[in-house]
Design an enzyme around this catalytic site. Structure first.
Site, PDB file in Angstrom:
ATOM      1  N   TYR A  39       0.825  -1.213   0.000  1.00 63.42           N
ATOM      2  CA  TYR A  39       0.000   0.000   0.000  1.00 63.42           C
ATOM      3  C   TYR A  39       0.865   1.272   0.000  1.00 63.42           C
ATOM      4  O   TYR A  39       0.369   2.359  -0.264  1.00 63.42           O
ATOM      5  CB  TYR A  39      -0.957   0.043   1.203  1.00 63.42           C
ATOM      6  CG  TYR A  39      -2.000  -1.058   1.251  1.00 63.42           C
ATOM      7  CD1 TYR A  39      -2.178  -1.951   0.191  1.00 63.42           C
ATOM      8  CD2 TYR A  39      -2.813  -1.210   2.371  1.00 63.42           C
ATOM      9  CE1 TYR A  39      -3.123  -2.967   0.251  1.00 63.42           C
ATOM     10  CE2 TYR A  39      -3.769  -2.221   2.442  1.00 63.42           C
ATOM     11  CZ  TYR A  39      -3.911  -3.087   1.382  1.00 63.42           C
ATOM     12  OH  TYR A  39      -4.851  -4.091   1.459  1.00 63.42           O
ATOM     13  N   HIS A  97       0.121 -11.752   1.636  1.00 66.85           N
ATOM     14  CA  HIS A  97      -0.896 -10.939   0.957  1.00 66.85           C
ATOM     15  C   HIS A  97      -1.669 -11.710  -0.118  1.00 66.85           C
ATOM     16  O   HIS A  97      -2.890 -11.594  -0.216  1.00 66.85           O
ATOM     17  CB  HIS A  97      -0.230  -9.705   0.348  1.00 66.85           C
ATOM     18  CG  HIS A  97      -1.158  -8.551   0.149  1.00 66.85           C
ATOM     19  ND1 HIS A  97      -0.780  -7.242   0.314  1.00 66.85           N
ATOM     20  CD2 HIS A  97      -2.472  -8.508  -0.194  1.00 66.85           C
ATOM     21  CE1 HIS A  97      -1.805  -6.450   0.066  1.00 66.85           C
ATOM     22  NE2 HIS A  97      -2.852  -7.189  -0.233  1.00 66.85           N
TER      23      HIS A  97
HETATM   24  N1  LIG Z   1      -6.017  -8.563   1.437  1.00 65.66           N
HETATM   25  C1  LIG Z   1      -6.271  -7.954   0.306  1.00 65.66           C
HETATM   26  O1  LIG Z   1      -5.837  -8.399  -0.777  1.00 65.66           O
HETATM   27  C2  LIG Z   1      -7.117  -6.729   0.303  1.00 65.66           C
HETATM   28  C3  LIG Z   1      -7.662  -6.253  -0.908  1.00 65.66           C
HETATM   29  C4  LIG Z   1      -8.464  -5.120  -0.861  1.00 65.66           C
HETATM   30  C5  LIG Z   1      -8.702  -4.486   0.344  1.00 65.66           C
HETATM   31  N2  LIG Z   1      -8.134  -4.958   1.509  1.00 65.66           N
HETATM   32  C6  LIG Z   1      -8.335  -4.275   2.804  1.00 65.66           C
HETATM   33  O2  LIG Z   1      -9.715  -4.124   3.026  1.00 65.66           O
HETATM   34  C7  LIG Z   1     -10.013  -2.753   3.257  1.00 65.66           C
HETATM   35  C8  LIG Z   1     -11.421  -2.450   2.780  1.00 65.66           C
HETATM   36  O3  LIG Z   1     -11.510  -2.510   1.379  1.00 65.66           O
HETATM   37  P1  LIG Z   1     -11.672  -1.177   0.478  1.00 65.66           P
HETATM   38  O4  LIG Z   1     -11.206  -0.017   1.246  1.00 65.66           O
HETATM   39  O5  LIG Z   1     -11.008  -1.447  -0.809  1.00 65.66           O
HETATM   40  O6  LIG Z   1     -13.178  -1.166   0.116  1.00 65.66           O
HETATM   41  P2  LIG Z   1     -14.537  -1.024   0.940  1.00 65.66           P
HETATM   42  O7  LIG Z   1     -14.297  -0.923   2.383  1.00 65.66           O
HETATM   43  O8  LIG Z   1     -15.464  -2.050   0.381  1.00 65.66           O
HETATM   44  O9  LIG Z   1     -15.076   0.355   0.397  1.00 65.66           O
HETATM   45  C9  LIG Z   1     -14.406   1.540   0.543  1.00 65.66           C
HETATM   46  C10 LIG Z   1     -15.162   2.547  -0.312  1.00 65.66           C
HETATM   47  O10 LIG Z   1     -16.470   2.699   0.196  1.00 65.66           O
HETATM   48  C11 LIG Z   1     -16.712   4.052   0.543  1.00 65.66           C
HETATM   49  N3  LIG Z   1     -17.416   4.056   1.828  1.00 65.66           N
HETATM   50  C12 LIG Z   1     -16.976   3.583   3.010  1.00 65.66           C
HETATM   51  N4  LIG Z   1     -17.940   3.738   3.949  1.00 65.66           N
HETATM   52  C13 LIG Z   1     -18.985   4.314   3.338  1.00 65.66           C
HETATM   53  C14 LIG Z   1     -20.258   4.738   3.770  1.00 65.66           C
HETATM   54  N5  LIG Z   1     -20.632   4.559   5.035  1.00 65.66           N
HETATM   55  N6  LIG Z   1     -21.086   5.320   2.863  1.00 65.66           N
HETATM   56  C15 LIG Z   1     -20.704   5.503   1.582  1.00 65.66           C
HETATM   57  N7  LIG Z   1     -19.508   5.123   1.117  1.00 65.66           N
HETATM   58  C16 LIG Z   1     -18.655   4.539   1.980  1.00 65.66           C
HETATM   59  C17 LIG Z   1     -15.380   4.738   0.609  1.00 65.66           C
HETATM   60  O11 LIG Z   1     -15.488   6.049   0.146  1.00 65.66           O
HETATM   61  P3  LIG Z   1     -15.285   7.326   1.123  1.00 65.66           P
HETATM   62  O12 LIG Z   1     -13.807   7.422   1.352  1.00 65.66           O
HETATM   63  O13 LIG Z   1     -15.829   8.437   0.318  1.00 65.66           O
HETATM   64  O14 LIG Z   1     -16.046   7.049   2.382  1.00 65.66           O
HETATM   65  C18 LIG Z   1     -14.535   3.905  -0.350  1.00 65.66           C
HETATM   66  O15 LIG Z   1     -14.711   4.425  -1.651  1.00 65.66           O
HETATM   67  C19 LIG Z   1      -8.902  -2.021   2.500  1.00 65.66           C
HETATM   68  O16 LIG Z   1      -8.783  -0.676   2.870  1.00 65.66           O
HETATM   69  C20 LIG Z   1      -7.717  -2.876   2.831  1.00 65.66           C
HETATM   70  O17 LIG Z   1      -7.211  -2.548   4.106  1.00 65.66           O
HETATM   71  C21 LIG Z   1      -7.365  -6.071   1.484  1.00 65.66           C
END
Ligand SMILES: NC(=O)c1ccc[n+]([C@@H]2O[C@H](COP(=O)([O-])OP(=O)(O)OC[C@H]3O[C@@H](n4cnc5c(N)ncnc54)[C@H](OP(=O)(O)O)[C@@H]3O)[C@@H](O)[C@H]2O)c1
Length: 267
Positions: A39, A97
């Protein structure tokens, strides 16, 4: 072993954006932070944690080893570098990862190196991410099932991973759902909107409560204070059996993340 059920994610967030997001999350009461070497934000996450004044032993910090560091002579040194950036003598959880089959380093080599990192006290717990059933079995064969704290996988109302989650449950491995909101896609769903209306909740809260009620840990990310705050309140939302059944019917194999060369053949 246990891992917190609610944390904040940091994927795609860098620079001042990630500092502000993590600082705000900690102010609001989040105590678990999910980052990764790839990241490119471990130093900023470390800064936000240091600035927050929250005591280290009240925090749960997760990082993930990137594929370039899977070799036995690289994994531990790379984790030491992560610890320096994160300004901590240990992380609570370190994950592989991606299984990265055919990436040049055998699973047994990186799982053994990960177990060594734990033995050295660099990480309290270890785990895997994006592993399918077959690869999880291989990882178990190397380190033992009780050693694997979690498999962090993409799971949302649109991608429910029925077979894999059943297997992990059977093995006593905690499921961590990443992208529970399908990167925002599920927020427009009319069925989830109807359930949200019934409970005077937000759609995001419904998706997160669904995952929590299935026993998964969640790590939603947000750059907005109001979203970070309202997401955390998903812990107080109780969905009934009818709600859960309606959400179960939303399954559509809606996978968002499937990088070639890194991802396994999904179950
Ligand atoms: N292990 C892996 O390979 C892997 C892969 C992907 C992700 N991850 C981890 O999982 C975490 C979560 O995944 P993610 O961040 O990609 O996606 P997510 O949590 O599914 O969604 C994040 C998105 O949703 C929006 N959001 C969040 N809360 C909201 C709400 N209450 N209302 C409206 N929009 C909302 C955010 O925008 P705003 O900023 O505008 O709120 C952002 O655009 C990552 O940050 C990472 O730490 C791990």
């Amino acid at each position: 072993m246990s891992i917190p059920t609610f944390g904040v994610g940091t994927f795609r967030l860098t620079g001042q954006t990630v500092i502000d997001s993590v600082r705000t999350a900690l102010e609001l009461g989040y105590r678990a932070v999910d980052t990764a070497q790839i990241y490119g934000n471990e130093a900023e996450v470390g800064q936000a944690i240091a600035d927050s004044g929250v005591k280290r032993d009240e925090l749960f910090v997760t990082t993930k080893i990137w594929t370039a560091n899977y070799a036995k002579d690289k994994l531990v040194p790379s984790l030491r570098e992560s610890l320096e950036k994160l300004r901590t003598p240990y992380v609570d959880l370190t994950l592989i990862h991606w299984p990265a089959p055919g990436h040049g380093v055998e699973l047994s080599e990186y799982m053994t190196a990960l177990a060594e990192a734990k033995a050295l006290g660099l990480t309290r717990q270890i785990g895997i991410s994006n592993f399918n059933i077959a690869l999880t079995k291989q990882a178990i064969a190397v380190v033992g099932k009780n050693e694997i704290a979690t498999n962090q996988i993409e799971l949302s109302p649109y991608l429910q991973g029925e077979k894999l989650t059943a297997f992990l449950k059977e093995q006593g491995i905690t499921v961590t759902s990443y992208m529970t909101l399908a990167y925002g896609k599920v927020l427009k769903d009319p069925v989830l909107a109807q359930i949200a209306g019934k409970h005077q909740a937000t759609v995001a809260q419904v998706a997160l409560a669904w995952a929590l009620q299935l026993g998964y840990a969640v790590i939603p990310s947000s750059t907005r204070r109001e979203n970070l705050a309202s997401n955390l309140l998903a812990r107080d939302l109780h969905l009934d059996a009818a709600d859960m059944a309606k959400i179960a019917a939303l399954e559509r194999n809606g996978r968002e993340v499937n990088p070639a060369g890194l991802a396994p053949v999904w179950d």
